[in-house]
Design an enzyme around this catalytic site. Structure first.
Site, PDB file in Angstrom:
ATOM      1  N   LYS A 224      24.193  -6.550  -1.864  1.00 13.49           N
ATOM      2  CA  LYS A 224      25.754  -6.766  -1.980  1.00 13.49           C
ATOM      3  C   LYS A 224      26.296  -6.000  -0.640  1.00 13.49           C
ATOM      4  O   LYS A 224      27.505  -5.993  -0.825  1.00 13.49           O
ATOM      5  CB  LYS A 224      26.160  -6.207  -3.466  1.00 13.49           C
TER       6      LYS A 224
ATOM      7  N   HIS B 208       5.308   6.309  11.504  1.00 19.28           N
ATOM      8  CA  HIS B 208       4.646   6.008  10.211  1.00 19.28           C
ATOM      9  C   HIS B 208       3.804   7.252   9.786  1.00 19.28           C
ATOM     10  O   HIS B 208       2.612   6.999   9.874  1.00 19.28           O
ATOM     11  CB  HIS B 208       3.885   4.648   9.911  1.00 19.28           C
TER      12      HIS B 208
ATOM     13  N   ARG C 172       0.801  -1.234   0.138  1.00 20.56           N
ATOM     14  CA  ARG C 172       0.037  -0.054   0.009  1.00 20.56           C
ATOM     15  C   ARG C 172       0.961   1.353   0.006  1.00 20.56           C
ATOM     16  O   ARG C 172       0.780   2.080  -1.065  1.00 20.56           O
ATOM     17  CB  ARG C 172      -0.972   0.075   1.336  1.00 20.56           C
ATOM     18  N   THR C 173       1.818   1.309   1.079  1.00 21.37           N
ATOM     19  CA  THR C 173       2.372   2.726   1.105  1.00 21.37           C
ATOM     20  C   THR C 173       3.443   2.920   0.000  1.00 21.37           C
ATOM     21  O   THR C 173       3.568   4.023  -0.725  1.00 21.37           O
ATOM     22  CB  THR C 173       3.401   2.625   2.303  1.00 21.37           C
TER      23      THR C 173
ATOM     24  N   ARG D  70      11.520   3.951   3.545  1.00 22.79           N
ATOM     25  CA  ARG D  70      10.990   2.885   4.565  1.00 22.79           C
ATOM     26  C   ARG D  70      12.165   2.005   4.836  1.00 22.79           C
ATOM     27  O   ARG D  70      12.962   1.486   3.991  1.00 22.79           O
ATOM     28  CB  ARG D  70       9.643   2.018   3.988  1.00 22.79           C
TER      29      ARG D  70
HETATM   30  C1  NCD Z   1       1.618  -0.610   8.340  1.00 19.79           C
HETATM   31  C2  NCD Z   1       3.097  -0.790   8.288  1.00 19.79           C
HETATM   32  O1  NCD Z   1       3.770  -1.149   7.267  1.00 19.79           O
HETATM   33  O2  NCD Z   1       3.700  -0.163   9.348  1.00 19.79           O
HETATM   34  N1  NCD Z   1       0.972  -0.761   7.093  1.00 19.79           N
HETATM   35  C3  NCD Z   1       0.990  -0.132   6.109  1.00 19.79           C
HETATM   36  O3  NCD Z   1       1.919   0.972   6.052  1.00 19.79           O
HETATM   37  N2  NCD Z   1      -0.007   0.063   5.290  1.00 19.79           N
HETATM   38  C4  NCD Z   1       0.988  -1.687   9.503  1.00 19.79           C
HETATM   39  C5  NCD Z   1       1.456  -3.083   9.101  1.00 19.79           C
HETATM   40  O4  NCD Z   1       2.356  -3.412   8.569  1.00 19.79           O
HETATM   41  O5  NCD Z   1       0.873  -3.772  10.153  1.00 19.79           O
END
Ligand code: NCD
Length: 345
Positions: free
Chosen positions: A83, A135, A55-56, A105
């Site tokens: 690597k 987040h 999703r993100t 991320r």
């Molecule tokens: C969350 C994450 O990655 O922190 N999901 C997200 O960003 N949609 C929550 C999760 O992984 O449970």
């Protein structure tokens, strides 16, 4: 707004409201036949993902593309990171590519902060989830979703009661939500087994309960957290069945919520664990809507961090005169509700 978005605590109440109001404008763009704005034309957004994401990552990609930015997607798997290349060398490569924003991320808490403060890059850094830390754009899209469903005049969330349930210990979503919702004046209650609450939670701006059934009746939004088994190196609860019995949301518990209350989940969901399939698929569950709202919210964040100021926009226009002038029959020029940036053209 600060130059980087690392923590929900980076946002003042005014900043957060500006993002949420701008996201409303961006959402209107998504309803048009042409879903694109020229605002970030010529800017480069790099999505730097060291940890899995569905999703993100696609949400940031869609957001940047709808603002006409050039988008570079970098995933650690299949790159020189496998690597052994360091964060520093990866950052220097991005700098050489002329990145204006880096959406990162990382499995390590603090990696986006390191990137923002190291001096390795000049780009704005947006934290898209770091370890178990934060987040912030998830918290913004969650607040956006709550405002749409719950708030009255002025889209005010103050006094609203949000209950966040489950694996708080490993959840960057919970931490960012608690911080942002406190800034917005909402009341937050965390519900979790004692083993899944972080040390120091008593200093967070929220209440804590171990009894889900006791808080449901006064909840406006209940946010179910994924049980993050990939981060668990010990037994945090007896069995999955026992966890679901005490902390899972099923139809019976959902019926205990007030009629207007919504059920939220950031995804990905463990159906049958923290949420039953029946609840996940019910019209009260906003999980899919949260994904759509994520695009509008991230458009707003990128827009405000990179191109939202009028000078930046007029400079961009002078660089390439007339190359992307909206035509008079272009929906962008016809709509009265266009984002502010368009009004300067
Ligand atoms: C969350 C994450 O990655 O922190 N999901 C997200 O960003 N949609 C929550 C999760 O992984 O449970």
């Amino acid at each position: 707004m600060k130059r980087h978005l690392i923590s929900a605590a980076d946002l003042t109440r005014d900043d957060a409201l500006l993002v949420l109001d701008t996201a409303e404008e961006m959402a209107r763009v998504a309803d048009r036949p042409i879903k694109k704005l020229p605002t970030l034309r010529g800017r480069t957004v790099v999505n730097l993902f060291f940890e899995d994401s569905t999703r993100t990552r696609i949400s940031f990609e869609a957001a940047a593309k709808r603002l006409s930015a050039d988008v570079i997607n970098f995933s650690a798997k299949g790159s020189s990171v496998s690597k052994g290349e360091s964060l520093k060398d990866t950052a220097l490569t991005l700098e050489a590519m002329g990145a204006d924003a880096v959406v990162v991320r990382h499995h390590s808490s603090g990696a986006p902060h390191r990137l923002a403060t190291s001096g390795w890059i000049n780009a704005s850094v947006v934290n898209a989830g770091d370890g178990t830390h934060e987040h912030p754009t998830q918290a913004l899209l969650d607040a956006f979703t709550m405002r749409r469903h719950l708030s009255g005049p002025g889209r005010d969330l103050s006094g609203r009661h949000v209950t966040i349930v489950g694996d708080v210990l490993h959840s960057r979503v919970a931490r960012s939500n608690v911080l942002l919702l406190a800034t917005l004046g909402a009341r937050v209650t965390l519900v979790a087994p004692p083993t899944l609450l972080p040390i120091g939670v008593e200093r967070w701006p929220c209440e804590v309960s171990y009894d889900l059934d006791a808080v449901l009746a006064k909840t406006d939004a209940v946010m179910m957290l994924r049980v993050q088994r990939e981060r668990m190196n010990a037994a945090f609860f007896p069995t999955e069945r026992e966890y679901a019995r005490r902390y899972g949301l099923d139809a019976i518990r959902m019926a205990a919520l007030p009629g207007h209350a919504i059920v939220m989940h950031p995804g990905p969901m463990n159906r049958g664990m923290e949420i039953t399939a029946e609840v996940a698929d019910s019209p009260r569950c906003t999980a899919v809507e949260q994904v759509a709202n994520g695009v509008s919210t991230r458009m707003a964040v990128l827009y405000l961090m990179l191109g939202g100021s009028e000078p930046a926009l007029s400079a961009a226009r002078t660089d390439e005169p007339g190359s992307d002038e909206p035509r008079s029959d272009d929906p962008r020029t016809r709509d009265a509700d266009r984002p502010r940036s368009e009004e300067t053209k």
